[in-house]
Design a protein around this motif. Structure first.
Motif, PDB file in Angstrom:
ATOM      1  N   ILE A 158      -7.634  -1.901   0.304  1.00  0.00           N
ATOM      2  CA  ILE A 158      -8.480  -0.758  -0.031  1.00  0.00           C
ATOM      3  C   ILE A 158      -9.500  -0.624   1.089  1.00  0.00           C
ATOM      4  CG2 ILE A 158     -10.188   0.134  -1.658  1.00  0.00           C
ATOM      5  CD1 ILE A 158      -8.566  -1.322  -3.865  1.00  0.00           C
ATOM      6  N   SER A 159      -9.524   0.509   1.689  1.00  0.00           N
ATOM      7  CA  SER A 159     -10.413   0.684   2.843  1.00  0.00           C
ATOM      8  C   SER A 159     -11.877   0.693   2.384  1.00  0.00           C
ATOM      9  CB  SER A 159     -10.074   1.985   3.567  1.00  0.00           C
ATOM     10  OG  SER A 159     -10.473   3.072   2.763  1.00  0.00           O
ATOM     11  N   ARG A 160     -12.772   0.584   3.348  1.00  0.00           N
ATOM     12  CA  ARG A 160     -14.204   0.459   3.027  1.00  0.00           C
ATOM     13  C   ARG A 160     -14.715   1.684   2.263  1.00  0.00           C
ATOM     14  NH1 ARG A 160     -17.267  -1.514   8.242  1.00  0.00           N
ATOM     15  NH2 ARG A 160     -15.471  -2.844   8.519  1.00  0.00           N
ATOM     16  N   SER A 161     -14.093   2.813   2.548  1.00  0.00           N
ATOM     17  CA  SER A 161     -14.531   4.029   1.864  1.00  0.00           C
ATOM     18  C   SER A 161     -14.026   4.094   0.422  1.00  0.00           C
ATOM     19  CB  SER A 161     -14.035   5.257   2.638  1.00  0.00           C
ATOM     20  OG  SER A 161     -12.630   5.199   2.711  1.00  0.00           O
ATOM     21  N   GLY A 162     -13.279   3.048   0.001  1.00  0.00           N
ATOM     22  CA  GLY A 162     -12.779   3.022  -1.369  1.00  0.00           C
ATOM     23  C   GLY A 162     -11.432   3.712  -1.522  1.00  0.00           C
ATOM     24  N   LYS A 163     -10.905   4.249  -0.413  1.00  0.00           N
ATOM     25  CA  LYS A 163      -9.612   4.940  -0.477  1.00  0.00           C
ATOM     26  C   LYS A 163      -8.497   3.908  -0.422  1.00  0.00           C
ATOM     27  CE  LYS A 163      -7.340   8.355   2.045  1.00  0.00           C
ATOM     28  NZ  LYS A 163      -7.234   8.898   3.379  1.00  0.00           N
ATOM     29  N   LYS A 164      -7.526   4.064  -1.299  1.00  0.00           N
ATOM     30  CA  LYS A 164      -6.389   3.142  -1.288  1.00  0.00           C
ATOM     31  C   LYS A 164      -5.565   3.390  -0.035  1.00  0.00           C
ATOM     32  CE  LYS A 164      -3.476   2.167  -4.953  1.00  0.00           C
ATOM     33  NZ  LYS A 164      -2.908   2.625  -6.220  1.00  0.00           N
ATOM     34  N   TYR A 165      -5.189   2.313   0.603  1.00  0.00           N
ATOM     35  CA  TYR A 165      -4.346   2.474   1.780  1.00  0.00           C
ATOM     36  C   TYR A 165      -2.956   1.913   1.481  1.00  0.00           C
ATOM     37  CZ  TYR A 165      -2.236   1.844   6.321  1.00  0.00           C
ATOM     38  OH  TYR A 165      -1.374   1.900   7.373  1.00  0.00           O
ATOM     39  N   ASN A 166      -1.974   2.767   1.534  1.00  0.00           N
ATOM     40  CA  ASN A 166      -0.610   2.309   1.294  1.00  0.00           C
ATOM     41  C   ASN A 166       0.013   1.833   2.591  1.00  0.00           C
ATOM     42  OD1 ASN A 166      -0.427   2.747  -1.474  1.00  0.00           O
ATOM     43  ND2 ASN A 166       0.046   4.917  -1.161  1.00  0.00           N
ATOM     44  N   PRO A 167       0.501   0.599   2.595  1.00  0.00           N
ATOM     45  CA  PRO A 167       1.135   0.125   3.815  1.00  0.00           C
ATOM     46  C   PRO A 167       2.383   0.965   4.123  1.00  0.00           C
ATOM     47  CG  PRO A 167       1.478  -1.455   2.041  1.00  0.00           C
ATOM     48  CD  PRO A 167       0.540  -0.400   1.527  1.00  0.00           C
ATOM     49  N   GLU A 168       2.624   1.184   5.396  1.00  0.00           N
ATOM     50  CA  GLU A 168       3.789   1.976   5.781  1.00  0.00           C
ATOM     51  C   GLU A 168       4.993   1.060   5.958  1.00  0.00           C
ATOM     52  OE1 GLU A 168       4.501   5.895   8.516  1.00  0.00           O
ATOM     53  OE2 GLU A 168       3.367   4.234   9.369  1.00  0.00           O
ATOM     54  N   LYS A 169       6.161   1.558   5.519  1.00  0.00           N
ATOM     55  CA  LYS A 169       7.374   0.738   5.560  1.00  0.00           C
ATOM     56  C   LYS A 169       8.239   1.065   6.771  1.00  0.00           C
ATOM     57  CE  LYS A 169       6.782  -1.162   1.465  1.00  0.00           C
ATOM     58  NZ  LYS A 169       6.531  -2.586   1.322  1.00  0.00           N
ATOM     59  N   TYR A 170       8.837   0.037   7.305  1.00  0.00           N
ATOM     60  CA  TYR A 170       9.801   0.177   8.400  1.00  0.00           C
ATOM     61  C   TYR A 170      11.091  -0.523   8.000  1.00  0.00           C
ATOM     62  CZ  TYR A 170       5.781   1.718  11.057  1.00  0.00           C
ATOM     63  OH  TYR A 170       4.691   2.410  11.484  1.00  0.00           O
ATOM     64  N   ILE A 171      12.171  -0.160   8.678  1.00  0.00           N
ATOM     65  CA  ILE A 171      13.501  -0.707   8.328  1.00  0.00           C
ATOM     66  C   ILE A 171      14.221  -1.140   9.596  1.00  0.00           C
ATOM     67  CG2 ILE A 171      15.799  -0.108   7.394  1.00  0.00           C
ATOM     68  CD1 ILE A 171      13.927   0.222   5.155  1.00  0.00           C
ATOM     69  N   TYR A 172      14.946  -2.245   9.512  1.00  0.00           N
ATOM     70  CA  TYR A 172      15.959  -2.494  10.560  1.00  0.00           C
ATOM     71  C   TYR A 172      17.249  -3.026   9.955  1.00  0.00           C
ATOM     72  CZ  TYR A 172      14.613  -7.546  10.815  1.00  0.00           C
ATOM     73  OH  TYR A 172      14.354  -8.855  10.550  1.00  0.00           O
ATOM     74  N   PHE A 173      18.362  -2.755  10.655  1.00  0.00           N
ATOM     75  CA  PHE A 173      19.686  -3.253  10.246  1.00  0.00           C
ATOM     76  C   PHE A 173      20.033  -4.432  11.130  1.00  0.00           C
ATOM     77  CE2 PHE A 173      20.225   1.503   9.717  1.00  0.00           C
ATOM     78  CZ  PHE A 173      19.883   1.476   8.376  1.00  0.00           C
ATOM     79  N   SER A 174      20.602  -5.454  10.522  1.00  0.00           N
ATOM     80  CA  SER A 174      20.857  -6.673  11.306  1.00  0.00           C
ATOM     81  C   SER A 174      21.973  -7.522  10.704  1.00  0.00           C
ATOM     82  CB  SER A 174      19.563  -7.492  11.333  1.00  0.00           C
ATOM     83  OG  SER A 174      19.790  -8.770  11.870  1.00  0.00           O
ATOM     84  N   CYS A 175      22.556  -8.378  11.556  1.00  0.00           N
ATOM     85  CA  CYS A 175      23.433  -9.439  11.054  1.00  0.00           C
ATOM     86  C   CYS A 175      22.510 -10.488  10.430  1.00  0.00           C
ATOM     87  CB  CYS A 175      24.195 -10.123  12.178  1.00  0.00           C
ATOM     88  SG  CYS A 175      25.130  -9.041  13.254  1.00  0.00           S
TER      89      CYS A 175
END
Ligand SMILES: [Zn+2]
Length: 311
Positions: free
Chosen positions: A204-221
């Motif tokens: 939660i940022s200092r301003s009280g706003k919820k911060y949603n983490p951003e998602k990334y993807i990779y394909f792998s063996c």
């Protein structure tokens, strides 16, 4: 064994029809490259044996080896073909002016018959096509498979359902490539997709706003490639949050489950534009693999996941 030989009706059940197994043997041997010299005859009285020819090319030109064919269809009783089922092999071969004896059996030859045949030594050649060898030959090439489909429609239908191939929906074959080594993960049975996040936890940022983490993807063996990619993304400040088997995604039911889970996540999680494109790519490429029935093995996999409450 893929072929159920009892699909071919039992011999000598009357009706004036030729034994289907004899017809199958004829077509099978023809498919192997033998020339049919004498067809099995129709009806009980004019019964003729099947004789096939094999062309052998040598330095002295072509020679035709005549084979006397004996068909034994014991699949319904399951009994093997013994020496007493094949009487006077020597005389029969000689009477038909043949050089070899060829058995086509829907079961297996008994030891007694093998011993008897080996006892002939060099006097006559012998070959046995038993249920296993026949199946092996038929599955070697498309023409054989076509023949198998004609005589064993139920077995082949079952086989096709249990060994699914992707349907042709797109012009090009689909693929999902390992980001590290480039291998197509739809064929390796070793692929995963890994979800990363730019934060370890929701902050939660200092301003009280919820911060949603951003998602990334990779394909792998699995294994080495995954370790390397993990390190690469970690260096960029992206952290591992979860992974899934790509093979699971190729199971129709689990594909649907995964799409639903992804759609649900979209409402309360941020996916990077790139990650979203990758997920779309994944679903599109897996799609041709899942437009079909579940195999028995997949039903079990789905069942066990349900047991553990994963599904
Ligand atoms: Zn790889």
């Amino acid at each position: 064994m893929i072929l159920d030989y009892t699909e071919i009706p039992q011999a000598n059940l009357g009706g004036g029809l030729q034994d289907t197994f004899e017809l199958f043997a004829r077509d099978f041997l023809e498919d192997l490259g033998f020339e049919i010299l004498q067809h099995p005859d129709r009806g009980a009285d004019g019964k003729k044996d099947l004789i096939v020819g094999e062309v052998r090319k040598g330095v002295g030109g072509k020679t035709i080896i005549r084979w006397l064919v004996s068909c034994k269809h014991y699949a319904h009783s399951g009994k093997s073909v013994s020496d007493t089922d094949e009487l006077d092999i020597n005389d029969r071969v000689a009477a038909h002016k043949c050089q070899g004896f060829l058995g086509v059996y829907s079961t297996l030859p008994a030891t007694s018959l093998n011993t008897k045949l080996h006892g002939y030594g060099d006097k006559i050649e012998h070959e046995i096509y038993d249920r296993e060898r026949i199946e092996k030959e038929l599955f070697k090439h498309p023409e054989g498979l076509k023949l198998a489909r004609r005589y064993f429609p139920i077995s082949i239908e079952k086989y096709i359902t249990q060994t699914p191939k992707p349907v042709k929906i797109f012009n090009e074959a689909t693929a999902i490539n390992c980001e590290y080594c480039g291998k197509d993960l739809l064929t390796t049975k070793n692929g995963i997709f890994v979800v990363l996040s730019d934060q370890n936890e929701q902050k939660i940022s200092r301003s009280g706003k919820k911060y949603n983490p951003e998602k990334y993807i990779y394909f792998s063996c699995k294994g080495e490639c995954d370790l390397r990619l993990d390190a690469k993304y970690r260096a960029k400040g992206l952290w591992y949050t979860g992974w899934e088997d790509i093979d699971d995604l190729m199971i129709p039911t689990l594909f649907l489950k995964n799409i639903m889970a992804y759609l649900n996540q979209l409402s309360d999680m941020e996916f990077s534009k790139e990650a979203h494109e990758k997920m779309k790519d994944l679903y599109i490429n897996v799609f041709p693999h899942i437009v079909r029935e579940l195999t028995e093995e997949e039903k079990e996999r789905v069942g066990s996941l349900m047991e553990f409450g994963i599904f």
